[in-house]
Design an enzyme around this catalytic site. Structure first.
Site, PDB file in Angstrom:
ATOM      1  N   GLY A   1     -32.351  -0.223 -24.080  1.00 29.82           N
ATOM      2  CA  GLY A   1     -31.131  -0.159 -23.276  1.00 29.82           C
ATOM      3  C   GLY A   1     -30.020  -1.057 -23.782  1.00 29.82           C
TER       4      GLY A   1
ATOM      5  N   GLY B   1     -28.162  -0.588 -26.306  1.00 31.37           N
ATOM      6  CA  GLY B   1     -27.029   0.186 -26.810  1.00 31.37           C
ATOM      7  C   GLY B   1     -27.192   0.666 -28.246  1.00 31.37           C
TER       8      GLY B   1
ATOM      9  N   GLU C   1     -35.636   5.572 -34.898  1.00 36.51           N
ATOM     10  CA  GLU C   1     -37.081   5.643 -35.001  1.00 36.51           C
ATOM     11  C   GLU C   1     -37.709   5.970 -33.649  1.00 36.51           C
ATOM     12  OE1 GLU C   1     -39.453   2.481 -37.548  1.00 36.51           O
ATOM     13  OE2 GLU C   1     -39.403   2.042 -35.419  1.00 36.51           O
TER      14      GLU C   1
HETATM   15  P1  ATP Z   1     -33.893   2.404 -26.428  1.00 35.95           P
HETATM   16  O1  ATP Z   1     -34.369   1.351 -27.365  1.00 35.95           O
HETATM   17  O2  ATP Z   1     -34.692   2.410 -25.157  1.00 35.95           O
HETATM   18  O3  ATP Z   1     -33.758   3.748 -27.035  1.00 35.95           O
HETATM   19  P2  ATP Z   1     -31.060   1.863 -26.734  1.00 35.95           P
HETATM   20  O4  ATP Z   1     -30.822   0.453 -27.140  1.00 35.95           O
HETATM   21  O5  ATP Z   1     -30.982   2.887 -27.790  1.00 35.95           O
HETATM   22  O6  ATP Z   1     -32.413   1.968 -25.932  1.00 35.95           O
HETATM   23  P3  ATP Z   1     -28.994   3.378 -25.449  1.00 35.95           P
HETATM   24  O7  ATP Z   1     -29.719   4.679 -25.476  1.00 35.95           O
HETATM   25  O8  ATP Z   1     -27.882   3.190 -26.391  1.00 35.95           O
HETATM   26  O9  ATP Z   1     -30.017   2.173 -25.586  1.00 35.95           O
HETATM   27  O10 ATP Z   1     -28.479   3.169 -23.965  1.00 35.95           O
HETATM   28  C1  ATP Z   1     -27.679   2.076 -23.591  1.00 35.95           C
HETATM   29  C2  ATP Z   1     -27.321   2.221 -22.119  1.00 35.95           C
HETATM   30  O11 ATP Z   1     -26.497   3.375 -21.925  1.00 35.95           O
HETATM   31  C3  ATP Z   1     -28.522   2.431 -21.236  1.00 35.95           C
HETATM   32  O12 ATP Z   1     -28.366   1.578 -20.141  1.00 35.95           O
HETATM   33  C4  ATP Z   1     -28.478   3.869 -20.793  1.00 35.95           C
HETATM   34  O13 ATP Z   1     -28.855   3.970 -19.462  1.00 35.95           O
HETATM   35  C5  ATP Z   1     -27.017   4.235 -20.938  1.00 35.95           C
HETATM   36  N1  ATP Z   1     -26.864   5.620 -21.422  1.00 35.95           N
HETATM   37  C6  ATP Z   1     -27.372   6.130 -22.553  1.00 35.95           C
HETATM   38  N2  ATP Z   1     -26.997   7.416 -22.727  1.00 35.95           N
HETATM   39  C7  ATP Z   1     -26.226   7.741 -21.660  1.00 35.95           C
HETATM   40  C8  ATP Z   1     -25.524   8.915 -21.243  1.00 35.95           C
HETATM   41  N3  ATP Z   1     -25.532  10.035 -21.967  1.00 35.95           N
HETATM   42  N4  ATP Z   1     -24.844   8.864 -20.091  1.00 35.95           N
HETATM   43  C9  ATP Z   1     -24.824   7.733 -19.344  1.00 35.95           C
HETATM   44  N5  ATP Z   1     -25.440   6.598 -19.676  1.00 35.95           N
HETATM   45  C10 ATP Z   1     -26.146   6.577 -20.817  1.00 35.95           C
END
Ligand code: ATP
Length: 604
Positions: free
Chosen positions: A402, A404, A528
């Site tokens: 989460g 980002g 990944e």
């Molecule tokens: P993970 O390691 O679990 O994949 P991440 O670091 O890749 O997480 P992101 O997928 O970039 O995290 O998400 C960051 C934040 O944005 C999260 O709090 C998620 O809830 C929110 N988020 C992600 N995609 C969307 C979307 N399409 N619409 C609204 N919020 C989103």
């Protein structure tokens, strides 16, 4: 703070919402595409109207001839010709209209098909796939009826109606006055009822959309649902949506059902009055039997199109109800217009820095308002993110779930636009590069490694339709998938099943990498998989990553630090901010969060 609040327009309609509305003028362009057919149908309709009008007049003449003992042969031939002509014209007109009706459905489907895959990505976030599917499949079919049961019938009907009125006025103005009185009463009652059809149709179609969305939701996670023994709850939810669609459908049927008896009552009422008054006038010698019969036949001719006209009104209202849902999608601006793509530069000069983030901030659009939360706000997901990735480097993004990481990839692909800051590819802002050429330079492997139903070959060739079998085999070898190719005698044509279910998680991910590699992108973004791989698969994945990193810039979102410890650079992200950049050994010292992650994964 609402960073993108304005984007929520028209999305995520709540079930009780009356939904979008369409105007008749929006239907006209669809009809105009079939101008020729419409003209032919109109001409046939006028011809049909003429023939219909001739019929009672010929019958009247036959009666007069019988009464006067004149020769009937000519008149009977005329009558047979009129009856046959009416049947032939009617059949031909039905075919022309039905074909044009299918054409309207086709063109609405084609427009939707071309549009549906090109909407801005944020549009898909809050829409349901099943509902979109239902707009293409079900809503479009309702446009057909506008032509087949609608407009042209109405035009022909009006002609017959007016023609009958004129003829009736000549025969007996008093009887006509009585008939018209009944007609006016019918028109007034029917127009009040038929108006409700449009909104009832939109609601019915929304419920069909809900139902399709529920089916899609359940089937796309059928194993989870089975494992959780939630089949009944899910199927009940589908059945409930089906029930609501039924309720709306019945409401439409009720409205339509009222139209026919009202027209029928008016016709019977008029018939009885005309028969009574007319019979009296025949008895008193004011009018002849032939005139009365002709009048009554004309009256039947007149009332039938009246019913058709109301049917037409109702089916146009239905068509408009469905068109509203089609038009809602067609009105969403495309992610990138052709003009924007043309104006954007094609490629840029090579630069030492392959990819750069300059103070980038971003938040996803706020969800649509609900009764519980009337004013939802967008949450900041990335804040002031800056980093530079040298050409040819192997860089890893790490950070808690989460933080980002995947969002950074979405911004690089321009699925979303930052609310502040710039992203540069080869020193050029990505906003100045067309999305098409930007995406051509970047290979992107999503976290869930989507594999589509179809063969290995079809999956690999999604982005490279011209690849040869040799290239496909080579790229599979590069990601350690030769074994998958060899275990099925069909080789590249082996099916992978719905969502690639016949492959293991690790194989799916490597197939997705192979697909991205096939177009030989200078930059590869690899999200990944979070799913754990066994030792052998993990080693294969690491080998695959090593091999693909050779000739390109590689940015990997790593959930297992073991796959990235030897990266040239690791960027550590927490709560949407960059909190450390360096090599593994530098970060273990400089960044406590990284040290903690490394410790958890037994690397220090
Ligand atoms: P993970 O390691 O679990 O994949 P991440 O670091 O890749 O997480 P992101 O997928 O970039 O995290 O998400 C960051 C934040 O944005 C999260 O709090 C998620 O809830 C929110 N988020 C992600 N995609 C969307 C979307 N399409 N619409 C609204 N919020 C989103």
């Amino acid at each position: 703070m609402s960073m993108m609040g304005g984007r929520g327009r028209g999305r995520g309609l709540s079930p009780k919402d009356s939904g979008p509305k369409a105007k008749f003028s929006q239907l006209v362009p669809y009809l105009m595409e079939h101008k020729a057919a419409l003209w032919i149908a109109m001409a046939l309709s006028v011809l049909g109207a003429g023939i219909s009008l001739a019929q009672p007049l010929v019958v009247g003449q036959v009666i007069t001839a019988v009464q006067s003992g004149a020769d009937l042969a000519g008149l009977v031939t005329a009558l047979v010709a009129v009856i046959l002509g009416s049947a032939v014209v009617g059949g031909f007109m039905y075919y022309v209209l039905a074909k044009a009706g299918e054409g309207v459905v086709l063109s609405a489907r084609q427009k939707l098909a071309h549009r549906l895959l090109k909407l801005p990505i944020h549009e898909y976030d809050l829409r349901r796939t099943g509902d979109l599917v239902s707009r293409v499949g079900s809503d479009t079919t309702l446009l057909r009826a506008v032509l087949t049961q609608g407009l042209v019938d109405a035009v022909g009907g009006i002609l017959v109606f007016v023609g009958s009125l004129v003829a009736m006025a000549f025969i007996d103005p008093l009887l006509l006055g009585l008939t018209l009185l009944m007609v006016v009463i019918a028109i007034a009652s029917i127009s009040v009822t038929a108006r409700q059809v449009r909104s009832a149709t939109t609601k019915a179609q929304q419920r069909v959309g809900d139902m399709s969305a529920a089916v899609d939701r359940a089937l796309s996670a059928v194993r989870t649902i089975r494992a959780a023994r939630a089949e009944k709850r899910e199927s009940d939810a589908i059945a409930k949506d089906a029930g609501e669609a039924f309720t709306q459908g019945v409401k439409i049927a009720r409205i339509n059902a009222m139209i026919t008896p009202i027209a029928g009552l008016a016709m019977n009422g008029a018939f009885i009055v005309v028969l009574g008054v007319g019979g009296y006038r025949v008895a008193t010698g004011t009018t002849s039997v032939a005139s009365l019969i002709t009048f009554i036949l004309l009256m039947f001719q007149m009332i039938r199109p009246l019913g058709q006209a109301f049917g037409a009104y109702s089916s146009v209202q239905s068509g408009l109800g469905a068109l509203a849902r089609i038009q809602e999608i067609l009105d969403v601006p495309l992610e990138e217009t052709e003009a924007e793509a043309r104006n954007a530069a094609k490629t840029s000069a090579l630069n030492e820095t392959a990819l750069e983030f300059e103070n980038v901030s971003f938040g996803y659009a706020a969800p649509p308002a609900t009764e519980e939360n009337l004013n939802p706000e967008s949450r900041v997901v990335l804040e002031g993110v800056s980093f530079a990735i040298p050409r040819g480097a192997r860089v890893a993004l790490v950070g808690p779930s989460g933080s980002g990481k995947s969002t950074i990839f979405s911004l690089i692909e321009r699925f979303y636009e930052p609310s502040a800051g710039r992203i540069l590819l080869d020193g050029q802002p990505v906003t100045e590069i067309s999305r098409n050429s930007l995406r051509a330079q970047i290979g992107y492997v999503e976290q869930d490694a989507p594999v589509l139903a179809g063969s290995l070959r079809a999956n690999l060739m999604i982005g490279s339709p011209d690849a040869t079998d040799e290239q496909l085999t080579a790229v599979l070898a590069e990601v350690n998938l030769t074994e998958v190719l060899e275990r099925d005698s069909r080789g590249l044509d082996a099916e992978v099943g719905e969502n690639g279910i016949m492959l293991s998680g690790g194989e799916r991910q490597r197939l997705a990498i192979a697909r991205a590699l096939l177009s030989a992108p200078p930059i590869l973004l690899l999200d990944e998989s979070t799913s754990s791989l066994d030792g052998l698969n993990e080693q294969r994945m690491r080998d695959a990553i090593d091999s693909v990193a050779k000739n390109r810039t590689l940015l990997v979102i790593a959930h297992r630090l073991s796959t990235v410890v030897d990266s040239d650079q690791i960027i550590v992200l927490e709560h949407g901010k960059v909190i450390g950049v360096g090599t593994h050994s530098e970060l273990v010292v400089s960044t406590p969060l990284y040290k903690k992650l490394a410790k958890q994964q037994l690397l220090v």
